[in-house]
Scaffold this active site. Structure first.
Site, mmCIF file in Angstrom:
data_model
loop_
_atom_site.group_PDB
_atom_site.id
_atom_site.type_symbol
_atom_site.label_atom_id
_atom_site.label_comp_id
_atom_site.label_asym_id
_atom_site.label_seq_id
_atom_site.Cartn_x
_atom_site.Cartn_y
_atom_site.Cartn_z
ATOM 1 N N HIS A 100 -11.615 30.908 10.518
ATOM 2 C CA HIS A 100 -12.390 30.052 9.585
ATOM 3 C C HIS A 100 -12.407 30.602 7.976
ATOM 4 O O HIS A 100 -12.342 29.894 7.084
ATOM 5 C CB HIS A 100 -13.934 30.268 10.001
ATOM 6 C CG HIS A 100 -14.814 29.124 9.513
ATOM 7 N ND1 HIS A 100 -15.745 28.370 10.116
ATOM 8 C CD2 HIS A 100 -14.669 28.492 8.204
ATOM 9 C CE1 HIS A 100 -16.411 27.567 9.527
ATOM 10 N NE2 HIS A 100 -15.924 27.492 8.313
ATOM 11 N N LYS A 111 -13.332 26.211 14.778
ATOM 12 C CA LYS A 111 -12.847 27.596 14.261
ATOM 13 C C LYS A 111 -13.751 28.777 14.445
ATOM 14 O O LYS A 111 -14.736 28.625 15.222
ATOM 15 C CB LYS A 111 -13.336 27.108 12.636
ATOM 16 C CG LYS A 111 -12.784 25.891 12.040
ATOM 17 C CD LYS A 111 -13.182 25.739 10.841
ATOM 18 C CE LYS A 111 -12.830 24.161 10.287
ATOM 19 N NZ LYS A 111 -13.883 23.247 10.674
ATOM 20 N N TYR A 151 -20.836 25.552 12.732
ATOM 21 C CA TYR A 151 -21.602 24.399 12.439
ATOM 22 C C TYR A 151 -22.831 24.206 13.509
ATOM 23 O O TYR A 151 -23.610 23.400 13.274
ATOM 24 C CB TYR A 151 -20.862 23.244 12.228
ATOM 25 C CG TYR A 151 -19.753 23.160 11.559
ATOM 26 C CD1 TYR A 151 -19.670 24.303 10.462
ATOM 27 C CD2 TYR A 151 -18.655 21.930 11.344
ATOM 28 C CE1 TYR A 151 -18.344 24.255 9.700
ATOM 29 C CE2 TYR A 151 -17.636 22.344 10.700
ATOM 30 C CZ TYR A 151 -17.545 23.298 9.809
ATOM 31 O OH TYR A 151 -16.469 23.046 8.805
ATOM 32 N N ASP A 171 -13.368 17.274 13.323
ATOM 33 C CA ASP A 171 -13.349 18.648 12.780
ATOM 34 C C ASP A 171 -14.634 19.237 12.908
ATOM 35 O O ASP A 171 -15.687 18.805 11.995
ATOM 36 C CB ASP A 171 -12.753 18.743 11.421
ATOM 37 C CG ASP A 171 -12.532 20.074 10.996
ATOM 38 O OD1 ASP A 171 -11.556 20.758 11.032
ATOM 39 O OD2 ASP A 171 -13.504 20.522 10.291
#
Length: 282
Positions: free
Chosen positions: A116, A83, A58, A53
């Site tokens: 998200h 996301k 990120y 994930d």
């Protein structure tokens, strides 16, 4: 309390669109891009994980993709989630953001693509969902869902009679934040609960009662927390960049928390949010 039949790291959850998602996955939030992320993903895949994930926010999608290719494991055996972040929400921008994520990951498709958060507001949320549905039609995404949606956000989305309904809502869940009302609504809507920060970001690992329960089963507090989520029927995403902890977090299929211990852990609930809480956004 309902007993959950689990078959190790090969345990899957049947999503509402009939696709399967591994119940245990590796979260890579706050793991630095490059070697740190690549190592973590490779260690997880070597340990038997088949669910990774990540998210555009990120900044480590490239590293996730590199690790998947280095692993030598066939693509169709690894479930990949990423996301759509807030600043990319909207119809055309969501399409472009997904294509960029695919490019960074080096993949032909994404198994699960999530909005998200609901933060950008109703209009952009709605346009984003239309985009996600188009991405499924184009074959770029297999399943779509949301993250950090509260009950009112889900009612808004479901009330729009979408062609494709969300298959998951990824939210922060752990014994100190059981999110009972939200989790119940999600489940009744035939949407899976994905639990992120199941270890409370480590903030509660020293809890004395948690320690007593862990000692009873000869397990670590982290393992007991992962097992709690699994027995709740959640898809669980513990995060770690350490090989031993990644392996330890997956060693949770050889014991079963008794009803009494599950109830004690439920009583820890204090509405403790370890990170952000967009579920309350307008």
């Amino acid at each position: 309390m309902t007993r959950v039949n689990l078959d190790g790291l090969q345990s899957f959850y049947a999503l509402s669109n009939a696709r399967q998602i591994p119940l245990l996955g590796l979260g890579v939030y706050l793991i630095e891009p490059g070697k740190a992320t690549e190592d973590a993903v490779l260690w997880a895949l070597q340990a038997g994980y088949r669910h990774i994930d990540t998210a555009s926010m990120y900044r480590n999608e490239v590293s996730v993709g590199n690790a998947i290719r280095k692993s030598g494991i066939p693509r169709d055996q690894i479930f990949v989630t990423t996301k759509l972040y807030d600043h990319d929400q909207g119809f055309e921008s969501a399409i472009s953001a997904c294509e960029l994520s695919l490019e960074k990951l080096g993949l032909d498709y994404i198994d699960l693509y999530l909005i998200h958060s609901p933060n950008p507001g109703p209009e952009r949320r709605n346009d984003s969902w239309k985009a996600l549905q188009k991405l499924v039609a184009l074959g770029k995404v297999k399943s779509i869902g949301v993250s950090n949606y509260g009950v009112h956000h889900l009612k808004e989305l479901l009330g729009s009679n979408p062609t494709i309904r969300p298959v998951v809502n990824q939210i922060e869940v752990h014994p100190w934040l059981t999110a009972r009302k939200l989790s119940r609504f999600v489940s009744l809507s035939i949407i899976a609960v994905e639990a992120y920060s199941p270890l409370s970001r480590g903030h509660k690992l020293e809890d004395p009662m948690l320690g007593k329960i862990a000692a009873k089963y000869s397990k670590s507090p982290a393992q007991v927390l992962v097992r709690w989520s699994l027995q709740k029927g959640y898809i669980v995403l513990p995060k770690s960049a350490h090989k031993d902890r990644i392996e330890q977090n997956a060693d949770v299929f050889d014991f079963d928390l008794a009803d009494g211990d599950m109830n004690v852990m439920d009583s820890f609930n204090e509405g403790y949010v370890s990170g952000w809480d967009p579920t309350v956004a307008p």
